[in-house]
Write a protein that holds these residues in place. Structure first.
Motif, PDB file in Angstrom:
ATOM      1  N   GLU A 112       0.832  -1.209   0.000  1.00  0.00           N
ATOM      2  CA  GLU A 112       0.000   0.000   0.000  1.00  0.00           C
ATOM      3  C   GLU A 112       0.868   1.261   0.000  1.00  0.00           C
ATOM      4  O   GLU A 112       0.540   2.245  -0.665  1.00  0.00           O
ATOM      5  CB  GLU A 112      -0.924  -0.004   1.226  1.00  0.00           C
ATOM      6  N   ALA A 113       1.976   1.199   0.744  1.00  0.00           N
ATOM      7  CA  ALA A 113       2.875   2.355   0.784  1.00  0.00           C
ATOM      8  C   ALA A 113       3.494   2.599  -0.588  1.00  0.00           C
ATOM      9  O   ALA A 113       3.626   3.742  -1.038  1.00  0.00           O
ATOM     10  CB  ALA A 113       3.954   2.148   1.840  1.00  0.00           C
ATOM     11  N   LEU A 114       3.872   1.518  -1.265  1.00  0.00           N
ATOM     12  CA  LEU A 114       4.431   1.660  -2.615  1.00  0.00           C
ATOM     13  C   LEU A 114       3.453   2.411  -3.515  1.00  0.00           C
ATOM     14  O   LEU A 114       3.844   3.310  -4.267  1.00  0.00           O
ATOM     15  CB  LEU A 114       4.690   0.283  -3.233  1.00  0.00           C
ATOM     16  N   VAL A 115       2.195   2.028  -3.449  1.00  0.00           N
ATOM     17  CA  VAL A 115       1.181   2.672  -4.284  1.00  0.00           C
ATOM     18  C   VAL A 115       1.043   4.146  -3.893  1.00  0.00           C
ATOM     19  O   VAL A 115       0.998   5.037  -4.747  1.00  0.00           O
ATOM     20  CB  VAL A 115      -0.173   1.947  -4.154  1.00  0.00           C
ATOM     21  N   ARG A 116       1.021   4.396  -2.579  1.00  0.00           N
ATOM     22  CA  ARG A 116       0.858   5.769  -2.092  1.00  0.00           C
ATOM     23  C   ARG A 116       1.960   6.674  -2.640  1.00  0.00           C
ATOM     24  O   ARG A 116       1.700   7.740  -3.182  1.00  0.00           O
ATOM     25  CB  ARG A 116       0.900   5.747  -0.550  1.00  0.00           C
ATOM     26  N   TYR A 117       3.209   6.219  -2.517  1.00  0.00           N
ATOM     27  CA  TYR A 117       4.314   7.074  -2.952  1.00  0.00           C
ATOM     28  C   TYR A 117       4.504   7.015  -4.469  1.00  0.00           C
ATOM     29  O   TYR A 117       5.033   7.949  -5.058  1.00  0.00           O
ATOM     30  CB  TYR A 117       5.585   6.734  -2.163  1.00  0.00           C
ATOM     31  N   GLY A 118       4.058   5.924  -5.071  1.00  0.00           N
ATOM     32  CA  GLY A 118       4.106   5.824  -6.529  1.00  0.00           C
ATOM     33  C   GLY A 118       3.239   6.869  -7.208  1.00  0.00           C
ATOM     34  O   GLY A 118       3.529   7.307  -8.322  1.00  0.00           O
ATOM     35  N   LYS A 119       2.179   7.278  -6.530  1.00  0.00           N
ATOM     36  CA  LYS A 119       1.295   8.316  -7.081  1.00  0.00           C
ATOM     37  C   LYS A 119       2.008   9.662  -7.134  1.00  0.00           C
ATOM     38  O   LYS A 119       1.780  10.455  -8.037  1.00  0.00           O
ATOM     39  CB  LYS A 119       0.048   8.462  -6.189  1.00  0.00           C
ATOM     40  N   GLU A 120       2.848   9.889  -6.130  1.00  0.00           N
ATOM     41  CA  GLU A 120       3.507  11.196  -6.024  1.00  0.00           C
ATOM     42  C   GLU A 120       4.771  11.284  -6.870  1.00  0.00           C
ATOM     43  O   GLU A 120       5.233  12.366  -7.181  1.00  0.00           O
ATOM     44  CB  GLU A 120       3.927  11.464  -4.564  1.00  0.00           C
ATOM     45  N   ASN A 121       5.358  10.143  -7.183  1.00  0.00           N
ATOM     46  CA  ASN A 121       6.697  10.161  -7.777  1.00  0.00           C
ATOM     47  C   ASN A 121       6.777   9.132  -8.910  1.00  0.00           C
ATOM     48  O   ASN A 121       6.771   7.924  -8.667  1.00  0.00           O
ATOM     49  CB  ASN A 121       7.729   9.838  -6.686  1.00  0.00           C
ATOM     50  N   ASP A 122       6.856   9.643 -10.135  1.00  0.00           N
ATOM     51  CA  ASP A 122       6.835   8.702 -11.266  1.00  0.00           C
ATOM     52  C   ASP A 122       8.209   8.112 -11.577  1.00  0.00           C
ATOM     53  O   ASP A 122       8.369   7.387 -12.554  1.00  0.00           O
ATOM     54  CB  ASP A 122       6.214   9.346 -12.507  1.00  0.00           C
ATOM     55  N   LYS A 123       9.213   8.434 -10.749  1.00  0.00           N
ATOM     56  CA  LYS A 123      10.513   7.773 -10.905  1.00  0.00           C
ATOM     57  C   LYS A 123      10.515   6.397 -10.219  1.00  0.00           C
ATOM     58  O   LYS A 123      11.432   5.594 -10.435  1.00  0.00           O
ATOM     59  CB  LYS A 123      11.637   8.612 -10.277  1.00  0.00           C
ATOM     60  N   ILE A 124       9.541   6.173  -9.369  1.00  0.00           N
ATOM     61  CA  ILE A 124       9.498   4.886  -8.662  1.00  0.00           C
ATOM     62  C   ILE A 124       9.133   3.790  -9.662  1.00  0.00           C
ATOM     63  O   ILE A 124       8.152   3.898 -10.401  1.00  0.00           O
ATOM     64  CB  ILE A 124       8.467   4.918  -7.516  1.00  0.00           C
ATOM     65  N   ILE A 125       9.964   2.753  -9.685  1.00  0.00           N
ATOM     66  CA  ILE A 125       9.718   1.614 -10.569  1.00  0.00           C
ATOM     67  C   ILE A 125       9.931   0.360  -9.729  1.00  0.00           C
ATOM     68  O   ILE A 125      10.819   0.307  -8.883  1.00  0.00           O
ATOM     69  CB  ILE A 125      10.611   1.686 -11.828  1.00  0.00           C
ATOM     70  N   VAL A 126       9.083  -0.616  -9.925  1.00  0.00           N
ATOM     71  CA  VAL A 126       9.039  -1.768  -9.027  1.00  0.00           C
ATOM     72  C   VAL A 126       9.327  -3.042  -9.808  1.00  0.00           C
ATOM     73  O   VAL A 126       8.707  -3.292 -10.842  1.00  0.00           O
ATOM     74  CB  VAL A 126       7.662  -1.833  -8.325  1.00  0.00           C
ATOM     75  N   LEU A 127      10.299  -3.798  -9.325  1.00  0.00           N
ATOM     76  CA  LEU A 127      10.652  -5.057  -9.979  1.00  0.00           C
ATOM     77  C   LEU A 127      10.261  -6.218  -9.075  1.00  0.00           C
ATOM     78  O   LEU A 127      10.344  -6.115  -7.847  1.00  0.00           O
ATOM     79  CB  LEU A 127      12.158  -5.135 -10.257  1.00  0.00           C
ATOM     80  N   ASP A 128       9.822  -7.293  -9.678  1.00  0.00           N
ATOM     81  CA  ASP A 128       9.475  -8.470  -8.891  1.00  0.00           C
ATOM     82  C   ASP A 128       9.871  -9.724  -9.653  1.00  0.00           C
ATOM     83  O   ASP A 128       9.882  -9.751 -10.877  1.00  0.00           O
ATOM     84  CB  ASP A 128       7.963  -8.476  -8.584  1.00  0.00           C
ATOM     85  N   ALA A 129      10.226 -10.764  -8.899  1.00  0.00           N
ATOM     86  CA  ALA A 129      10.685 -12.014  -9.510  1.00  0.00           C
ATOM     87  C   ALA A 129       9.608 -13.093  -9.365  1.00  0.00           C
ATOM     88  O   ALA A 129       9.798 -14.106  -8.698  1.00  0.00           O
ATOM     89  CB  ALA A 129      12.001 -12.460  -8.877  1.00  0.00           C
ATOM     90  N   ASP A 130       8.452 -12.821  -9.974  1.00  0.00           N
ATOM     91  CA  ASP A 130       7.374 -13.813 -10.028  1.00  0.00           C
ATOM     92  C   ASP A 130       6.779 -14.137  -8.666  1.00  0.00           C
ATOM     93  O   ASP A 130       6.229 -15.220  -8.473  1.00  0.00           O
ATOM     94  CB  ASP A 130       7.878 -15.104 -10.704  1.00  0.00           C
TER      95      ASP A 130
END
Lengths: 276, 316
Positions: free
Chosen positions: B11-29
């Protein structure tokens, strides 16, 4: 097409770079000659013809990026960067010394013009892929060039990155393999046979171009062609000779990272056209 | 139903992702497990699922960071600090590229999957990497702050997440500062330096012991690196007995960090360590693992009694 005058100029530079490399590695008694000599034309064409770089502002955001994934060829990278104006050519003499900006393997914090740290093999394509995606996301037109060694292709992470590049396929990424056929312990065909490399890349969804990695015009043409292919990732397999230009080093794994003694130094320098 | 720590993280990732478009999220499946899937649903263009390829993921993050993005690398703690380590040390630690490694399912929180999936050495591994910050949140508020701190700080950071539900310790608007521990309960006889799951357990143990007339101070050391040296000195001087508590090996984690500070300053006080005693665990229910491997509230209480015995003997 590169004109004859430009071809001559680059060939002249490459001769000088090889001589200077042997001088410095002999003087310092440390560093990797074999893979530095094989990647000479690749780095020269990239930094003198192909890439958009600004030696006065080495960190400007809109520059192209070079990732020398085979970081042990650092001495040649440093020699080319110095000629390109990123730092004084005389600084080459500090290679691998204490307090030097020229570390044994490239470090982005230390050396102007070095875009990425390398040394541990197998990581450069992953990093290049990330950088290419990041540049694209920010609307920057910069390209990313990744130079891999062929021994390095033993590393499994390279193939994770090859697979990922097919999925994400940023159009601003060009990969070049310095295909010199020799790694530290022996020929790649013996140490870890890689079979049909072209077929392997193609099976992962890549387009493969091949060229002679010591013919600057051939390299240049391949780099131009690579940019026109946007439907899939492109790798240029540049056929090279390990130790190129020094007869006793050519194709010999023993010269992967051996110090150059005085007798061999004399022969090498005379073969490369003598001291200036 | 209370939320898991990882849910607060997503939820925090989403919250701050709204404010900052430099945030990029990687996941390994494992985005369903790490909860980076929440970010994927909100910002599909900024979520890269790289498949089961943790080393490549961490390398890609380095490339993204090198061109100004803020990459969050998500997978299990056990894997990001092993498969991802070569890239983390080369590009994060050595090259100071600000990659954010988020290791979820830390400790034994992935209880039933067993020791192959537990992470009892991740703090030790990442604490040994120069330039890395190591943060172990314990609840919703500290998790939210940690994500914000990752976004705002141009440093490589290891953020330790859990699969499980932890009790909320702080009000949601609590403020935190890197390198500063927080005393969450005052006390005078002993200080428990805890992190993550163990903050709640330390508070439970403190409550239990208050009935026996023992006054326990509890400090949340969410910032493992940098560690709050001043707080450690102050508590050592004031309570003259220390217990460390972590869901991690007693080698190389919080216990080591606290011990190093006191040893270097020639300021020894009686100490006890709550943690996993140089062994792997096994699969089983999480609560039962905590009891068997000695990292529940009663383990904290036992170590407090032991350290107070030592303190008393020292005083004689």
């Amino acid at each position: 097409m590169m004109n004859q005058a430009e071809t001559d100029r680059l060939n002249h530079l490459c001769r000088q770079f090889r001589k200077d490399l042997i001088e410095v590695l002999h003087e310092r008694q440390t560093g990797h000659p074999g893979g530095s000599l094989s990647v000479c034309e690749i780095l020269t064409v990239l930094l003198f013809e192909e890439m958009r770089v600004d030696p006065d502002h080495p960190d400007r955001v809109d520059r192209d990026r070079l990732i020398l994934s085979k970081g042990h060829a650092a001495p040649m990278l440093y020699r080319v960067l110095a000629e390109r104006g990123f730092f004084p050519v005389e600084e080459l003499h500090t290679l691998r010394k204490l307090n030097s900006r020229l570390q044994g393997h490239p470090c982005l914090l230390d050396t102007p013009g070095v875009d990425m740290t390398s040394g541990p093999l197998g990581l450069g394509l992953s990093v290049g892929l990330g950088a290419a995606i990041g540049l694209q996301k920010q609307g920057l037109s910069s390209r990313v060039y990744v130079v891999l060694g062929d021994g390095e292709l033993n590393e499994g992470t390279v193939w994770e990155a090859v697979m990922s590049a097919s999925k994400f396929h940023p159009e601003n990424l060009t990969t070049i393999v310095d295909y010199n056929g020799v790694q530290l312990d022996g020929p790649t065909s013996v140490i870890m046979p890689e079979g049909d490399l072209k077929a392997k890349f193609e099976a992962f969804g890549w387009q493969v171009l091949t060229c002679d990695g010591h013919i600057v015009a051939d390299l240049y043409d391949s780099l131009q062609k690579a940019k026109t292919i946007t439907s899939k990732p492109v790798v240029i397999i540049a056929k090279t000779v390990k130790g190129k230009g020094v007869s006793f080093m050519e194709g010999q794994n023993a010269w992967h990272g051996k110090a150059i003694d005085d007798a061999h130094y004399e022969i090498a320098i005379s073969e490369l056209g003598g001291t200036d | 139903m209370a939320k898991t720590l990882r849910e607060y993280y997503g939820e925090a990732l989403v919250r701050y992702g709204k404010e900052n478009d430099k945030i990029i999220v990687l996941d390994a499946d494992v985005s369903g497990s790490t909860r980076s899937a929440l970010f994927r649903d909100a910002f599909p263009d900024r979520h890269l699922n790289v498949g089961i390829a943790e080393a490549n993921m961490t390398g890609m993050a380095a490339g993204l960071a090198s061109v100004g993005m803020i990459p969050f690398v998500n997978t299990f703690a056990a894997f990001v600090t092993s498969c991802g380590l070569l890239a983390a040390r080369t590009f994060g630690s050595y090259s100071k590229l600000p990659i954010k490694l988020v290791g979820t399912y830390s400790g034994m929180s992935d209880a039933f999957d067993g020791p192959s999936h537990h992470a009892l050495d991740d703090i030790a591994i990442m604490r040994a990497q120069p330039n890395f910050e190591v943060i172990v949140p314990c609840d919703a508020a500290s998790t939210d702050w940690a994500v914000r701190h990752c976004v705002e700080t141009e440093k490589p950071i290891y953020l330790r997440m859990s699969r499980d539900v932890f009790p909320n310790i702080y009000p949601l608007d609590e403020s935190f500062e890197i390198g500063k521990g927080k005393v969450v309960k005052e006390g005078t006889d002993v200080t428990v330096f805890a992190c993550g799951l163990m903050v709640g357990h330390a508070l439970t143990a403190a409550e239990l012991l208050e009935k026996e007339g023992i006054s326990v101070r509890v400090a949340d050391m969410f910032s493992i690196k940098p560690i709050d040296r001043d707080l450690i000195f102050r508590c050592a001087a004031e309570t003259k007995a220390i217990v460390t508590a972590e869901e991690h090996s007693v080698i190389g984690g919080l216990s080591s960090a606290v011990s190093e500070v006191l040893a270097q300053e020639g300021f020894p006080v009686p100490m006890e360590f709550v943690g996993i005693n140089d062994t792997h665990g096994e699969c089983g229910p999480y609560k039962e693992l905590q009891a068997k491997y000695g990292f529940d509230a009663s383990a904290v209480a036992n170590k407090i009694r032991r350290v107070l015995d030592k303190k008393e003997k020292n005083g004689k």
